[in-house]
Design a protein around this motif. Structure first.
Motif, PDB file in Angstrom:
ATOM      1  N   HIS A  12      -4.966  -0.629  12.213  1.00  0.00           N
ATOM      2  CA  HIS A  12      -3.704  -1.350  12.350  1.00  0.00           C
ATOM      3  C   HIS A  12      -2.563  -0.627  11.650  1.00  0.00           C
ATOM      4  O   HIS A  12      -2.678  -0.252  10.478  1.00  0.00           O
ATOM      5  CB  HIS A  12      -3.806  -2.767  11.759  1.00  0.00           C
ATOM      6  N   PHE A  13      -1.519  -0.390  12.405  1.00  0.00           N
ATOM      7  CA  PHE A  13      -0.238   0.018  11.813  1.00  0.00           C
ATOM      8  C   PHE A  13       0.815  -0.900  12.410  1.00  0.00           C
ATOM      9  O   PHE A  13       0.755  -1.198  13.617  1.00  0.00           O
ATOM     10  CB  PHE A  13       0.103   1.481  12.161  1.00  0.00           C
ATOM     11  N   PRO A  14       1.782  -1.341  11.625  1.00  0.00           N
ATOM     12  CA  PRO A  14       2.757  -2.314  12.150  1.00  0.00           C
ATOM     13  C   PRO A  14       3.629  -1.754  13.273  1.00  0.00           C
ATOM     14  O   PRO A  14       4.161  -2.518  14.067  1.00  0.00           O
ATOM     15  CB  PRO A  14       3.625  -2.647  10.927  1.00  0.00           C
TER      16      PRO A  14
ATOM     17  N   THR B 133       6.224  10.104   7.141  1.00  0.00           N
ATOM     18  CA  THR B 133       7.193  10.814   7.986  1.00  0.00           C
ATOM     19  C   THR B 133       7.599   9.966   9.198  1.00  0.00           C
ATOM     20  O   THR B 133       8.462  10.375   9.975  1.00  0.00           O
ATOM     21  CB  THR B 133       6.621  12.170   8.453  1.00  0.00           C
ATOM     22  N   SER B 134       7.016   8.769   9.322  1.00  0.00           N
ATOM     23  CA  SER B 134       7.339   7.910  10.478  1.00  0.00           C
ATOM     24  C   SER B 134       8.827   7.568  10.632  1.00  0.00           C
ATOM     25  O   SER B 134       9.286   7.382  11.769  1.00  0.00           O
ATOM     26  CB  SER B 134       6.499   6.633  10.421  1.00  0.00           C
ATOM     27  N   PRO B 135       9.626   7.467   9.549  1.00  0.00           N
ATOM     28  CA  PRO B 135      11.058   7.215   9.778  1.00  0.00           C
ATOM     29  C   PRO B 135      11.723   8.259  10.668  1.00  0.00           C
ATOM     30  O   PRO B 135      12.726   7.959  11.320  1.00  0.00           O
ATOM     31  CB  PRO B 135      11.666   7.221   8.359  1.00  0.00           C
ATOM     32  N   VAL B 136      11.171   9.458  10.723  1.00  0.00           N
ATOM     33  CA  VAL B 136      11.759  10.479  11.602  1.00  0.00           C
ATOM     34  C   VAL B 136      11.642  10.037  13.071  1.00  0.00           C
ATOM     35  O   VAL B 136      12.506  10.338  13.888  1.00  0.00           O
ATOM     36  CB  VAL B 136      11.107  11.871  11.384  1.00  0.00           C
ATOM     37  N   GLN B 137      10.578   9.290  13.396  1.00  0.00           N
ATOM     38  CA  GLN B 137      10.463   8.732  14.753  1.00  0.00           C
ATOM     39  C   GLN B 137      11.729   7.972  15.117  1.00  0.00           C
ATOM     40  O   GLN B 137      12.314   8.165  16.187  1.00  0.00           O
ATOM     41  CB  GLN B 137       9.313   7.715  14.829  1.00  0.00           C
ATOM     42  N   ILE B 138      12.135   7.081  14.210  1.00  0.00           N
ATOM     43  CA  ILE B 138      13.297   6.229  14.480  1.00  0.00           C
ATOM     44  C   ILE B 138      14.563   7.077  14.610  1.00  0.00           C
ATOM     45  O   ILE B 138      15.341   6.924  15.547  1.00  0.00           O
ATOM     46  CB  ILE B 138      13.496   5.201  13.337  1.00  0.00           C
TER      47      ILE B 138
ATOM     48  N   HIS C 196       2.020  15.730   1.866  1.00  0.00           N
ATOM     49  CA  HIS C 196       2.692  16.150   3.102  1.00  0.00           C
ATOM     50  C   HIS C 196       2.084  15.479   4.330  1.00  0.00           C
ATOM     51  O   HIS C 196       0.863  15.304   4.393  1.00  0.00           O
ATOM     52  CB  HIS C 196       2.573  17.662   3.275  1.00  0.00           C
ATOM     53  N   GLN C 197       2.940  15.127   5.252  1.00  0.00           N
ATOM     54  CA  GLN C 197       2.459  14.601   6.527  1.00  0.00           C
ATOM     55  C   GLN C 197       3.091  15.378   7.679  1.00  0.00           C
ATOM     56  O   GLN C 197       4.128  16.022   7.514  1.00  0.00           O
ATOM     57  CB  GLN C 197       2.851  13.118   6.679  1.00  0.00           C
ATOM     58  N   ILE C 198       2.430  15.282   8.817  1.00  0.00           N
ATOM     59  CA  ILE C 198       3.041  15.795  10.045  1.00  0.00           C
ATOM     60  C   ILE C 198       3.043  14.634  11.029  1.00  0.00           C
ATOM     61  O   ILE C 198       1.994  14.125  11.407  1.00  0.00           O
ATOM     62  CB  ILE C 198       2.260  16.982  10.629  1.00  0.00           C
TER      63      ILE C 198
ATOM     64  N   THR D  58       0.831  -1.207   0.000  1.00  0.00           N
ATOM     65  CA  THR D  58       0.000   0.000   0.000  1.00  0.00           C
ATOM     66  C   THR D  58       0.865   1.256   0.000  1.00  0.00           C
ATOM     67  O   THR D  58       0.359   2.361  -0.150  1.00  0.00           O
ATOM     68  CB  THR D  58      -0.913   0.036   1.244  1.00  0.00           C
ATOM     69  N   GLN D  59       2.160   1.071   0.217  1.00  0.00           N
ATOM     70  CA  GLN D  59       3.051   2.227   0.230  1.00  0.00           C
ATOM     71  C   GLN D  59       4.174   2.028  -0.771  1.00  0.00           C
ATOM     72  O   GLN D  59       5.344   2.187  -0.461  1.00  0.00           O
ATOM     73  CB  GLN D  59       3.641   2.427   1.630  1.00  0.00           C
ATOM     74  N   ASP D  60       3.792   1.683  -1.996  1.00  0.00           N
ATOM     75  CA  ASP D  60       4.811   1.523  -3.026  1.00  0.00           C
ATOM     76  C   ASP D  60       5.401   2.897  -3.321  1.00  0.00           C
ATOM     77  O   ASP D  60       4.697   3.904  -3.305  1.00  0.00           O
ATOM     78  CB  ASP D  60       4.202   0.916  -4.289  1.00  0.00           C
TER      79      ASP D  60
ATOM     80  N   LEU E  14      -6.608  11.430  10.995  1.00  0.00           N
ATOM     81  CA  LEU E  14      -5.212  10.993  11.175  1.00  0.00           C
ATOM     82  C   LEU E  14      -5.140   9.549  11.652  1.00  0.00           C
ATOM     83  O   LEU E  14      -6.147   8.962  12.053  1.00  0.00           O
ATOM     84  CB  LEU E  14      -4.499  11.917  12.168  1.00  0.00           C
ATOM     85  N   GLY E  15      -3.923   8.992  11.584  1.00  0.00           N
ATOM     86  CA  GLY E  15      -3.646   7.664  12.128  1.00  0.00           C
ATOM     87  C   GLY E  15      -2.757   7.824  13.345  1.00  0.00           C
ATOM     88  O   GLY E  15      -1.945   8.743  13.410  1.00  0.00           O
ATOM     89  N   ALA E  16      -2.922   6.916  14.324  1.00  0.00           N
ATOM     90  CA  ALA E  16      -2.136   7.070  15.553  1.00  0.00           C
ATOM     91  C   ALA E  16      -2.030   5.721  16.268  1.00  0.00           C
ATOM     92  O   ALA E  16      -2.578   4.708  15.813  1.00  0.00           O
ATOM     93  CB  ALA E  16      -2.795   8.097  16.464  1.00  0.00           C
ATOM     94  N   GLY E  17      -1.333   5.714  17.387  1.00  0.00           N
ATOM     95  CA  GLY E  17      -1.224   4.502  18.189  1.00  0.00           C
ATOM     96  C   GLY E  17      -0.127   4.621  19.225  1.00  0.00           C
ATOM     97  O   GLY E  17       0.611   5.607  19.255  1.00  0.00           O
TER      98      GLY E  17
HETATM   99  N1  PHE Z   1       2.677   6.690   8.918  1.00  0.00           N
HETATM  100  C1  PHE Z   1       1.298   6.315   8.917  1.00  0.00           C
HETATM  101  C2  PHE Z   1       0.739   6.450   7.487  1.00  0.00           C
HETATM  102  O1  PHE Z   1       1.348   7.087   6.683  1.00  0.00           O
HETATM  103  C3  PHE Z   1       0.494   7.158   9.889  1.00  0.00           C
HETATM  104  C4  PHE Z   1       0.862   6.920  11.323  1.00  0.00           C
HETATM  105  C5  PHE Z   1       1.853   7.639  11.937  1.00  0.00           C
HETATM  106  C6  PHE Z   1       0.192   5.964  12.067  1.00  0.00           C
HETATM  107  C7  PHE Z   1       2.172   7.430  13.259  1.00  0.00           C
HETATM  108  C8  PHE Z   1       0.499   5.734  13.374  1.00  0.00           C
HETATM  109  C9  PHE Z   1       1.498   6.459  13.977  1.00  0.00           C
HETATM  110  O2  PHE Z   1      -0.307   5.953   7.173  1.00  0.00           O
END
Ligand code: PHE
Length: 327
Positions: free
Chosen positions: A237-239, A159-164, A197-199, A143-145, A271-274
């Protein structure tokens, strides 16, 4: 001297000089002819020719000064500035609607004590997928090709790689947002663009719970859409988060009864979260027995479209002034 009196330009003056004083000029001819003059006459004629030359040169100098003065005068007249002419209006640009909403979001988060982090758009597979519990071959990668630079280097899909990157460098307490561009190989249509764009948001500390996640994101929605905005958290669900959720707001156009804006859903996804997955913390050297955290990802285009009632994402990227000037 009649010839001089007719001269009105520097070119004419120059032709005059050539005609009389040049190598083959008339006066020069006279001096050349001196050989055929008798020795007694020679000094007299020589003197005469010289006097004439001096006289002509003097006259020419005076004329030159006059011509130059005339030229200047003409130039000054031509270059006169008409101060009564209407001016050329300088058009002043303004912020792109995406920038306006991003600035607003950044203000809200800074008000809640977040700082801003950044990461590269050209990212390693490890940060974009692997470290986020998306190993090679994981079905959620489909889903994220994205666009690959090489097997291990790609344009980030989120933008989640910035978390890491932040957790590898900094130990808790962590409280950051990371706005930026992300890429997916999606075909352009009214709701998809290969660039958007994401935040990202990340909070890690001792004793962080789902209540912190809910409280923070509910405040965000109220600041963004007004104090009586209704929100709901829906399991998802997010991995890299566990548990995961998506946050919806009650559709402000129909108040939940279903309309075109919410596609008859009554709710609009924001938004998505967890809660940050313990394995993700561990991989970054943060002990999940001691620390916990939550993360979220907001789609800037989606929020901006809601805010202004824009129905086609493509408008953001077409640079059409008729669109941009409305904001
Ligand atoms: N990175 C996810 C997406 O692009 C969104 C997300 C970010 C979900 C942080 C959970 C926590 O769909």
């Amino acid at each position: 001297m009649d010839a001089l009196a007719c001269i009105t330009s520097k070119q004419q003056l120059e032709s005059f000089r050539v005609e009389f004083l040049g190598k083959k000029g008339r006066l020069t001819q006279v001096l050349r002819g001196m050989g055929s003059v008798s020795p007694e006459q020679r000094p007299i004629i020589g003197q005469l020719a010289n006097d004439i030359r001096l006289f002509i040169e003097e006259q020419m100098d005076t004329l030159l000064l006059q011509l130059e003065a005339n030229e200047l005068e003409v130039k000054l007249l031509q270059e006169k500035i008409d101060v009564t002419m209407p001016g050329k209006r300088q058009r002043i640009g303004k912020k792109h609607p995406l920038t306006t909403v991003l600035d607003e979001l950044v203000d809200i988060f800074i008000g809640m004590g977040f700082t801003i982090a950044e990461g590269p758009e050209v990212e390693l597979d490890y940060y974009n997928f692997e470290a986020l519990n998306l190993p090679k071959g994981h079905p959620a990668r489909d889903t994220q090709d994205t666009f690959y630079i090489s097997d291990n280097v790609l344009l980030r899909t989120q933008t989640s790689p910035v978390q890491i990157r932040v957790m590898e460098k900094k130990k808790p307490p962590i409280k950051i947002i990371a706005p930026g561009r992300v890429y997916r190989s999606d075909t352009v249509d009214a709701t998809h663009s290969p660039l958007f764009h994401q935040i990202e948001g990340l909070v890690v500390d001792k004793g962080i719970t789902m209540a912190d996640l809910k409280g923070t994101l509910e405040i965000l929605c109220k600041k963004l859409y007004g104090n009586d905005t209704k929100v709901r958290f829906r399991p998802h669900h997010f991995p890299f988060t566990e548990p995961s959720c998506e946050l919806d707001i009650l559709c402000p156009s129909c108040n939940g009864s279903g309309c075109r804006v919410c596609k008859s859903e009554g709710w609009i996804e924001i938004l998505g979260a967890g809660m940050v997955h313990p394995r993700v913390l561990e991989r970054c050297g943060i002990n999940p027995e001691i620390y916990s955290g939550f993360a979220f990802g907001i789609g800037l285009e989606r929020i901006t479209m809601r805010r202004y009632g824009i129905y086609d994402l493509r408008l953001f990227f077409e640079n059409d002034l008729r669109f941009l000037q409305q904001f």
